[in-house]
Design a protein around this motif. Structure first.
Motif, PDB file in Angstrom:
ATOM      1  N   SER A 126     -33.144  -3.927  40.715  1.00 17.77           N
ATOM      2  CA  SER A 126     -34.524  -3.419  41.263  1.00 17.77           C
ATOM      3  C   SER A 126     -35.483  -3.141  40.511  1.00 17.77           C
ATOM      4  O   SER A 126     -35.425  -2.939  38.957  1.00 17.77           O
ATOM      5  CB  SER A 126     -33.922  -1.919  41.732  1.00 17.77           C
ATOM      6  OG  SER A 126     -33.866  -0.970  40.977  1.00 17.77           O
ATOM      7  N   SER A 162     -43.846  -4.893  39.139  1.00 19.12           N
ATOM      8  CA  SER A 162     -43.869  -5.922  40.349  1.00 19.12           C
ATOM      9  C   SER A 162     -45.311  -6.712  39.694  1.00 19.12           C
ATOM     10  O   SER A 162     -45.203  -7.972  40.118  1.00 19.12           O
ATOM     11  CB  SER A 162     -44.375  -4.958  41.467  1.00 19.12           C
ATOM     12  OG  SER A 162     -44.432  -5.828  42.697  1.00 19.12           O
ATOM     13  N   ILE A 193     -35.753 -12.813  44.888  1.00 21.72           N
ATOM     14  CA  ILE A 193     -35.744 -12.508  46.229  1.00 21.72           C
ATOM     15  C   ILE A 193     -35.783 -11.093  46.561  1.00 21.72           C
ATOM     16  O   ILE A 193     -34.986 -10.106  45.909  1.00 21.72           O
ATOM     17  CB  ILE A 193     -34.312 -12.974  47.112  1.00 21.72           C
ATOM     18  CG1 ILE A 193     -34.234 -14.364  46.896  1.00 21.72           C
ATOM     19  CG2 ILE A 193     -34.317 -12.675  48.367  1.00 21.72           C
ATOM     20  CD1 ILE A 193     -32.782 -15.179  47.180  1.00 21.72           C
ATOM     21  N   ARG A 194     -36.978 -10.526  47.223  1.00 25.07           N
ATOM     22  CA  ARG A 194     -36.907  -8.951  47.483  1.00 25.07           C
ATOM     23  C   ARG A 194     -36.264  -8.631  48.562  1.00 25.07           C
ATOM     24  O   ARG A 194     -36.848  -9.014  49.737  1.00 25.07           O
ATOM     25  CB  ARG A 194     -38.641  -8.805  47.219  1.00 25.07           C
ATOM     26  CG  ARG A 194     -38.937  -8.954  45.818  1.00 25.07           C
ATOM     27  CD  ARG A 194     -40.632  -9.248  45.849  1.00 25.07           C
ATOM     28  NE  ARG A 194     -41.188  -9.408  44.540  1.00 25.07           N
ATOM     29  CZ  ARG A 194     -41.224 -10.464  44.062  1.00 25.07           C
ATOM     30  NH1 ARG A 194     -40.768 -11.605  44.552  1.00 25.07           N
ATOM     31  NH2 ARG A 194     -42.012 -10.878  42.602  1.00 25.07           N
ATOM     32  N   ASN A 195     -35.667  -7.472  48.819  1.00 27.32           N
ATOM     33  CA  ASN A 195     -35.065  -7.052  49.807  1.00 27.32           C
ATOM     34  C   ASN A 195     -34.922  -5.320  49.627  1.00 27.32           C
ATOM     35  O   ASN A 195     -35.314  -4.872  48.842  1.00 27.32           O
ATOM     36  CB  ASN A 195     -33.858  -7.510  50.474  1.00 27.32           C
ATOM     37  CG  ASN A 195     -32.984  -7.501  49.318  1.00 27.32           C
ATOM     38  OD1 ASN A 195     -32.300  -6.688  48.691  1.00 27.32           O
ATOM     39  ND2 ASN A 195     -32.429  -8.670  49.204  1.00 27.32           N
ATOM     40  N   ALA A 196     -34.382  -4.990  50.875  1.00 23.38           N
ATOM     41  CA  ALA A 196     -34.439  -3.232  50.804  1.00 23.38           C
ATOM     42  C   ALA A 196     -33.218  -2.881  49.855  1.00 23.38           C
ATOM     43  O   ALA A 196     -33.448  -1.794  49.384  1.00 23.38           O
ATOM     44  CB  ALA A 196     -34.004  -2.892  52.223  1.00 23.38           C
ATOM     45  N   LYS A 197     -32.514  -3.565  49.297  1.00 21.21           N
ATOM     46  CA  LYS A 197     -31.480  -3.093  48.262  1.00 21.21           C
ATOM     47  C   LYS A 197     -31.736  -3.483  46.923  1.00 21.21           C
ATOM     48  O   LYS A 197     -31.308  -2.969  46.062  1.00 21.21           O
ATOM     49  CB  LYS A 197     -30.162  -4.124  48.683  1.00 21.21           C
ATOM     50  CG  LYS A 197     -29.473  -3.956  50.034  1.00 21.21           C
ATOM     51  CD  LYS A 197     -28.134  -4.461  50.126  1.00 21.21           C
ATOM     52  CE  LYS A 197     -27.429  -4.138  51.490  1.00 21.21           C
ATOM     53  NZ  LYS A 197     -26.180  -4.958  51.421  1.00 21.21           N
ATOM     54  N   VAL A 206     -33.726  -6.451  44.234  1.00 22.44           N
ATOM     55  CA  VAL A 206     -34.206  -7.787  43.964  1.00 22.44           C
ATOM     56  C   VAL A 206     -32.887  -8.525  43.363  1.00 22.44           C
ATOM     57  O   VAL A 206     -31.947  -8.011  42.580  1.00 22.44           O
ATOM     58  CB  VAL A 206     -35.272  -7.876  42.908  1.00 22.44           C
ATOM     59  CG1 VAL A 206     -36.303  -7.131  43.329  1.00 22.44           C
ATOM     60  CG2 VAL A 206     -34.833  -7.349  41.547  1.00 22.44           C
ATOM     61  N   GLN A 207     -32.893  -9.912  43.513  1.00 16.99           N
ATOM     62  CA  GLN A 207     -31.970 -10.735  42.979  1.00 16.99           C
ATOM     63  C   GLN A 207     -32.752 -12.211  42.600  1.00 16.99           C
ATOM     64  O   GLN A 207     -33.708 -12.628  43.487  1.00 16.99           O
ATOM     65  CB  GLN A 207     -30.612 -11.124  43.612  1.00 16.99           C
ATOM     66  CG  GLN A 207     -31.020 -11.568  45.173  1.00 16.99           C
ATOM     67  CD  GLN A 207     -29.831 -11.678  45.965  1.00 16.99           C
ATOM     68  OE1 GLN A 207     -28.966 -10.875  45.901  1.00 16.99           O
ATOM     69  NE2 GLN A 207     -29.754 -12.883  46.918  1.00 16.99           N
ATOM     70  N   THR A 240     -33.842 -16.014  42.545  1.00 12.00           N
ATOM     71  CA  THR A 240     -33.786 -17.063  43.304  1.00 12.00           C
ATOM     72  C   THR A 240     -32.977 -18.155  42.471  1.00 12.00           C
ATOM     73  O   THR A 240     -32.626 -18.018  41.413  1.00 12.00           O
ATOM     74  CB  THR A 240     -34.975 -17.874  43.664  1.00 12.00           C
ATOM     75  OG1 THR A 240     -35.739 -18.148  42.506  1.00 12.00           O
ATOM     76  CG2 THR A 240     -35.885 -16.729  44.516  1.00 12.00           C
TER      77      THR A 240
END
Length: 300
Positions: A17, A33, A49-53, A55-56, A58
């Protein structure tokens, strides 16, 4: 592309994160960021890859991550080669501290002028960078106990280790013009009513972790900081001549007392700050660094 960008990218991947990466890198989340977006723009492809949980990486980001980790390890190896001449020098970095200054006087009186002394002051980040870059052989720091694991994780990227020496609690330092000068202690509930002078703005400093120590009794954000300065001389003079106070370690080495400044214990505050030093584990300490560490341990 530079080393700092790669370090931020690797940390974001490992922590999962931007907020966790920001804590580790002593930066704000927007700056994390922004840095990674700039790196993605330079490379022309998304890395995370950014999401609510969180980042991870690609698939492309995983490839870049492997190369970035290799580059950082190589850079750390190169930096470790830039060691000071241990035969005739003492090179260290510390927080601003009158007691460290007096300890260096003791060192000079013991070792004489044949030993070159190089001393730098700064934040935890600056101190560890100095050790990592070979500018300093050791760096004396204090770290909130709950942040030691994070601190060790950061140091592992730089091939450094933190050697704890002692744990201390915090206190409030006041001078003769302060209304609490004749008191012996203060409560957490007293702190919002006092006017504080704050030193280095550092993620690992005591102010950032006061809420966990006071068990919710005080929100550090309501503390009234009226003066900011990284000057130890300024702190000393404001304490001596005004009603401003200062948070500090509950540790005053009696033989080094120079000023009419008094520490007030904070009631209910358990020891939570670890004092120790940062070093490169692959190298044995020089005789002069060992002398300084042993003497500092005796003072604690």
């Amino acid at each position: 592309m530079d080393i700092k960008q790669l370090e931020i990218f690797v940390t974001a991947c490992e922590r999962g994160s931007f907020s966790q990466a920001a804590s580790c890198m002593y930066m704000t989340q927007p700056n994390i960021s922004k840095t990674i977006r700039a790196l993605e723009h330079e490379l022309g492809r998304p890395l995370l890859i950014r999401n609510a949980k969180g980042v991870q990486p690609t698939p492309y980001g995983k490839t870049v991550l492997e190369h970035a980790q290799t580059i950082l390890k190589t850079a750390a190896t190169i930096s470790s080669l830039a060691v000071p001449d241990e035969q005739d020098s003492l090179n260290l970095s510390t927080y601003p501290s009158n007691m460290i200054a007096r300890l260096l006087v003791d060192f000079y009186q013991t070792w004489g002028s044949a030993i070159h002394i190089e001393h730098h002051e700064g934040t935890v980040e600056e101190i560890t960078d100095h050790v990592h870059q070979g500018i300093s052989e050791i760096g004396i720091v204090y770290v909130a106990r709950k942040q030691v694991a994070t601190f060790q994780h950061i140091l592992s990227h730089k091939k450094l280790e933190f050697v704890p020496l002692c744990e201390k609690s915090i206190c409030v330092y006041v001078g003769p013009n302060h209304p609490l000068y004749h008191a012996d202690s203060v409560n957490f509930s007293d702190l919002p009513n006092l006017k504080f002078m704050r030193g280095v703005r550092d993620f690992f400093s005591m102010e950032h972790h006061l809420e966990t120590v006071s068990m919710g009794a005080i929100d550090p954000h309501v503390m009234k900081h009226v003066i900011y300065s990284n000057s130890d001389h300024a702190v000393t003079n404001f304490l001596l001549h005004t009603d401003v106070c200062n948070l500090g370690l509950n540790f005053m080495y009696k033989p080094y007392e120079q000023y009419d400044i008094k520490p007030l214990a904070v009631n209910g505050c358990e020891p939570f700050l670890q004092i120790g030093y940062v070093r490169t584990p692959e190298r044995s300490l020089s005789p002069q660094a060992r002398w300084l560490v042993d003497r500092f341990r005796e003072m604690l």
